[in-house]
Design a protein around this motif. Structure first.
Motif, PDB file in Angstrom:
ATOM      1  N   THR A 161      -7.112   0.002   2.106  1.00  0.00           N
ATOM      2  CA  THR A 161      -6.030  -0.257   1.156  1.00  0.00           C
ATOM      3  C   THR A 161      -4.939  -1.099   1.789  1.00  0.00           C
ATOM      4  O   THR A 161      -4.415  -2.036   1.169  1.00  0.00           O
ATOM      5  CB  THR A 161      -5.437   1.069   0.644  1.00  0.00           C
ATOM      6  OG1 THR A 161      -6.478   1.823   0.003  1.00  0.00           O
ATOM      7  CG2 THR A 161      -4.323   0.819  -0.351  1.00  0.00           C
ATOM      8  N   ARG A 164      -6.154  -4.635   1.906  1.00  0.00           N
ATOM      9  CA  ARG A 164      -6.134  -5.268   0.580  1.00  0.00           C
ATOM     10  C   ARG A 164      -4.712  -5.641   0.172  1.00  0.00           C
ATOM     11  O   ARG A 164      -4.462  -6.739  -0.349  1.00  0.00           O
ATOM     12  CB  ARG A 164      -6.746  -4.316  -0.444  1.00  0.00           C
ATOM     13  CG  ARG A 164      -6.749  -4.858  -1.851  1.00  0.00           C
ATOM     14  CD  ARG A 164      -7.308  -3.835  -2.830  1.00  0.00           C
ATOM     15  NE  ARG A 164      -8.732  -3.625  -2.634  1.00  0.00           N
ATOM     16  CZ  ARG A 164      -9.454  -2.833  -3.419  1.00  0.00           C
ATOM     17  NH1 ARG A 164      -8.879  -2.173  -4.411  1.00  0.00           N
ATOM     18  NH2 ARG A 164     -10.748  -2.686  -3.199  1.00  0.00           N
ATOM     19  N   ARG A 168      -3.268  -9.448  -0.634  1.00  0.00           N
ATOM     20  CA  ARG A 168      -2.608  -9.817  -1.887  1.00  0.00           C
ATOM     21  C   ARG A 168      -1.202 -10.333  -1.640  1.00  0.00           C
ATOM     22  O   ARG A 168      -0.762 -11.311  -2.256  1.00  0.00           O
ATOM     23  CB  ARG A 168      -2.571  -8.603  -2.817  1.00  0.00           C
ATOM     24  CG  ARG A 168      -3.935  -8.224  -3.387  1.00  0.00           C
ATOM     25  CD  ARG A 168      -3.857  -6.957  -4.214  1.00  0.00           C
ATOM     26  NE  ARG A 168      -5.162  -6.615  -4.777  1.00  0.00           N
ATOM     27  CZ  ARG A 168      -5.429  -5.496  -5.414  1.00  0.00           C
ATOM     28  NH1 ARG A 168      -4.472  -4.601  -5.571  1.00  0.00           N
ATOM     29  NH2 ARG A 168      -6.633  -5.258  -5.891  1.00  0.00           N
TER      30      ARG A 168
END
Length: 382
Positions: A161, A164, A168
């Motif tokens: 997580t 990620r 982003r």
């Protein structure tokens, strides 16, 4: 379980948990988790798979399989059989013999024979990020094994997580930066065109009275027109995707530095320069990593370093590898203090990019004495 076993389990779990917050790349964290799971539950084999969008795996980390065996097995597995089951169903799977289950598919001829099986999904809320697979424990896997692997899967989810979110955030930052550069270059071109119009008007007024002065104005018009065309060309180069395959890494880097120098190198801004020395032709994968590291280092230097000058160099490293350096004479920072404060996501990203192509990344910085980002990547296949 004896007190000694409990202590050993707690220690190994602690090491795995700390790996998530340490300065390790995502592949290194996942490898630590897989190794720990295999050791603590007494499995012969362990793996952790993170799916991609093409029916295969973006990451597939294993333990208990030698390099020779991996080479004999072949490329990364596709999402089939129990590999796919674990990516569709958000619950653990525990089997005495995986081969007896109707959902079992097949494995390559060189693949080790698996019997007892434990699969635990890696979840973020209701989303399945991946799965932990363990196989071949004498006597089969237990409830305690499932619970222990579940703890490790939760920490794998944290690492994935974080990765990620960073990706982003970086994409958003790049998009914002490109929009800002486009705006700056638009303003610069508009100023030059305005100056061009004024110079033409002045030439018209002098046409009958002073032909020599008109010639001087026309020379200015030529210069302004050329500079405006260069600014527009720079904007196109910056806003289109880098054409590494067509232009090559040295050319793309040179153009990127020129664009940033035009956008930032005015009054009060840093001057940017690029130099190269016998850079090799790298495979596409290595070229992309070098370019991304250069872009990120340049972005940080331009935005945060308060530097007078920023230099980018690309040189040969070893026989077929390359070394990139981005150096500035700006404010610098205390690298160790940034790491201790837990604000080292950029440093971790740099190491992770280098790790993805078997390279080495370092950052040298001292408060008041600037920063040097260095990336060394090997040649070879990409």
């Amino acid at each position: 379980m004896t007190n000694r076993d409990e202590l050993r389990t707690a220690r190994r779990l602690s090491e795995a948990v700390l790996a998530v917050s340490d300065q390790l790349t995502v592949p290194e964290v996942l490898q630590t988790i897989v190794d720990t799971a295999r050791e603590l539950v007494g499995a012969e084999y362990a793996a952790l798979g993170v799916p991609d969008d093409d029916g295969s795996f973006a990451e597939f980390v294993v333990a208990g399989v030698s390099d020779e065996m991996r080479a004999a097995i072949g490329p990364l597995p596709r999402q089939h059989g129990f590999l796919a089951v674990m990516l569709r169903e958000p619950r653990a799977q525990r089997l005495a013999d995986i081969r007896a289950d109707p959902r079992f598919g097949w494995w390559p001829s060189a693949h080790p024979v698996l019997v007892a099986f434990l699969g635990v999904p890696v979840l973020s809320g209701e989303e399945i990020l991946g799965a932990l697979y363990l196989a071949n424990k004498s006597g089969g896997f237990t409830d305690a094994d499932e619970e222990l692997v579940g703890v490790l899967a939760a920490h794998a989810a944290i690492a994935l997580t974080h990765a990620r979110l960073y990706a982003r955030n970086r994409e958003l930052t790049i998009a914002e930066e490109r929009a800002r550069i486009a705006h700056d270059l638009h303003d610069a071109v508009a100023q030059r065109l305005f100056g061009l119009r004024l110079t033409v008007q002045a030439a018209e007024l002098l046409l009958d009275r002073d032909p020599a002065a008109v010639r001087e104005r026309l020379a200015e018009v030529s210069t302004l027109a050329r500079e405006a065309a260069e600014e527009l060309h720079a904007a196109v180069l910056e806003l289109r995707p880098a054409q590494l395959a067509e232009d090559g890494l040295p050319s793309v880097l040179r153009k990127q530095v020129q664009v940033l120098d035009r956008a930032y190198g005015g009054a009060g801004g840093p001057r940017l320069c690029y130099q190269e020395a016998d850079p090799p032709v790298l495979p596409t994968g290595q070229q992309t990593v070098v370019l991304r590291v250069a872009q990120e280092a340049l972005h940080n230097a331009v935005r945060h370093a308060c530097a007078r000058s920023i230099s980018v160099s690309l040189t040969r490293h070893g026989e077929t590898g390359a070394a990139l350096e981005v150096a500035d004479d700006g404010a610098g920072f205390d690298v160790a203090a940034v790491v201790r404060a837990g604000r080292s996501l950029g440093l971790r990203s740099l190491r992770e990019r280098a790790h993805s192509v078997r390279g080495v990344a370092t950052i040298r910085s001292t408060p008041g004495a600037g920063t040097v980002v260095r990336l060394e990547v090997p040649g070879g296949t990409g």
